[in-house]
Design a protein around this motif. Structure first.
Motif, PDB file in Angstrom:
ATOM      1  N   VAL A 285      36.754  44.861  41.257  1.00 11.66           N
ATOM      2  CA  VAL A 285      35.745  43.973  41.827  1.00 11.66           C
ATOM      3  C   VAL A 285      35.630  42.704  40.991  1.00 11.66           C
ATOM      4  O   VAL A 285      35.542  41.594  41.525  1.00 11.66           O
ATOM      5  CB  VAL A 285      34.381  44.698  41.931  1.00 11.66           C
ATOM      6  N   GLU A 286      35.650  42.859  39.665  1.00 14.19           N
ATOM      7  CA  GLU A 286      35.577  41.696  38.772  1.00 14.19           C
ATOM      8  C   GLU A 286      36.778  40.766  38.979  1.00 14.19           C
ATOM      9  O   GLU A 286      36.630  39.552  39.005  1.00 14.19           O
ATOM     10  CB  GLU A 286      35.520  42.145  37.310  1.00 14.19           C
ATOM     11  N   ILE A 287      37.943  41.340  39.122  1.00 14.69           N
ATOM     12  CA  ILE A 287      39.154  40.530  39.341  1.00 14.69           C
ATOM     13  C   ILE A 287      39.037  39.766  40.654  1.00 14.69           C
ATOM     14  O   ILE A 287      39.360  38.575  40.729  1.00 14.69           O
ATOM     15  CB  ILE A 287      40.419  41.420  39.320  1.00 14.69           C
ATOM     16  N   GLU A 288      38.548  40.443  41.682  1.00 15.96           N
ATOM     17  CA  GLU A 288      38.379  39.796  42.982  1.00 15.96           C
ATOM     18  C   GLU A 288      37.391  38.630  42.887  1.00 15.96           C
ATOM     19  O   GLU A 288      37.644  37.541  43.420  1.00 15.96           O
ATOM     20  CB  GLU A 288      37.890  40.824  43.995  1.00 15.96           C
ATOM     21  N   ASN A 289      36.278  38.838  42.191  1.00 16.48           N
ATOM     22  CA  ASN A 289      35.293  37.762  42.012  1.00 16.48           C
ATOM     23  C   ASN A 289      35.878  36.604  41.216  1.00 16.48           C
ATOM     24  O   ASN A 289      35.650  35.430  41.548  1.00 16.48           O
ATOM     25  CB  ASN A 289      34.042  38.289  41.316  1.00 16.48           C
ATOM     26  N   ASN A 290      36.613  36.905  40.169  1.00 15.21           N
ATOM     27  CA  ASN A 290      37.207  35.848  39.345  1.00 15.21           C
ATOM     28  C   ASN A 290      38.259  35.055  40.116  1.00 15.21           C
ATOM     29  O   ASN A 290      38.353  33.835  39.959  1.00 15.21           O
ATOM     30  CB  ASN A 290      37.809  36.428  38.070  1.00 15.21           C
ATOM     31  N   LEU A 291      39.042  35.735  40.942  1.00 17.18           N
ATOM     32  CA  LEU A 291      40.025  35.020  41.758  1.00 17.18           C
ATOM     33  C   LEU A 291      39.333  34.108  42.770  1.00 17.18           C
ATOM     34  O   LEU A 291      39.773  32.970  42.997  1.00 17.18           O
ATOM     35  CB  LEU A 291      40.938  36.008  42.484  1.00 17.18           C
ATOM     36  N   ARG A 292      38.255  34.592  43.365  1.00 22.02           N
ATOM     37  CA  ARG A 292      37.494  33.780  44.305  1.00 22.02           C
ATOM     38  C   ARG A 292      36.921  32.550  43.597  1.00 22.02           C
ATOM     39  O   ARG A 292      36.992  31.428  44.113  1.00 22.02           O
ATOM     40  CB  ARG A 292      36.377  34.607  44.930  1.00 22.02           C
ATOM     41  N   ASN A 293      36.356  32.746  42.391  1.00 23.88           N
ATOM     42  CA  ASN A 293      35.806  31.625  41.623  1.00 23.88           C
ATOM     43  C   ASN A 293      36.901  30.632  41.238  1.00 23.88           C
ATOM     44  O   ASN A 293      36.687  29.421  41.293  1.00 23.88           O
ATOM     45  CB  ASN A 293      35.096  32.123  40.367  1.00 23.88           C
ATOM     46  N   ARG A 294      38.043  31.139  40.839  1.00 27.83           N
ATOM     47  CA  ARG A 294      39.140  30.253  40.454  1.00 27.83           C
ATOM     48  C   ARG A 294      39.618  29.409  41.629  1.00 27.83           C
ATOM     49  O   ARG A 294      39.841  28.206  41.495  1.00 27.83           O
ATOM     50  CB  ARG A 294      40.311  31.061  39.893  1.00 27.83           C
ATOM     51  N   ASN A 295      39.740  30.036  42.782  1.00 29.45           N
ATOM     52  CA  ASN A 295      40.162  29.287  43.969  1.00 29.45           C
ATOM     53  C   ASN A 295      39.136  28.219  44.337  1.00 29.45           C
ATOM     54  O   ASN A 295      39.496  27.110  44.731  1.00 29.45           O
ATOM     55  CB  ASN A 295      40.389  30.225  45.150  1.00 29.45           C
ATOM     56  N   GLU A 296      37.864  28.549  44.189  1.00 23.94           N
ATOM     57  CA  GLU A 296      36.808  27.583  44.480  1.00 23.94           C
ATOM     58  C   GLU A 296      36.851  26.409  43.495  1.00 23.94           C
ATOM     59  O   GLU A 296      36.682  25.257  43.897  1.00 23.94           O
ATOM     60  CB  GLU A 296      35.448  28.277  44.398  1.00 23.94           C
TER      61      GLU A 296
END
Length: 101
Positions: free
Chosen positions: A57-68
């Motif tokens: 879940v943390e990886i998914e959130n971090n990837l979403r933040n990075r893309n943003e």
């Protein structure tokens, strides 16, 4: 002095049953893969599975933040200000910390 005879049940006199009981006790308590160690390993596996789900879940959130952040300079600036308290030369930063009761 006379010893009274102890009555042993007939099923304990059977060598196959006795061997099975001794084998079961050996496997259950003295073997390398005994029941105690297996239960500890099973609980450790469950704990690690929970950690794995948390980190996914943390990886998914971090990837979403990075893309943003990579989308625009405004979002990069917002991230830098919020996470690292960065500022421009003519700005002041006020950090508000909410107290928990």
């Amino acid at each position: 002095m006379r010893f009274s005879k102890i009555k042993i049940p007939s099923y304990l006199k059977n060598k196959y049953i006795l061997t099975l009981v001794v084998f079961g006790v050996w496997i259950g308590f003295f073997d390398q893969n005994n029941l105690w160690d297996r239960s500890k390993l099973s609980s450790r596996i469950n704990q690690l599975e929970k950690q794995k789900q948390h980190y996914e879940v943390e990886i998914e959130n971090n990837l979403r933040n990075r893309n943003e952040i990579e989308e625009s300079a405004e979002s990069l600036e917002k991230f830098a200000r919020e996470q690292y308290l960065m500022k421009k030369k003519n700005e002041d930063i006020f950090v508000i910390v909410e107290e928990e009761e």
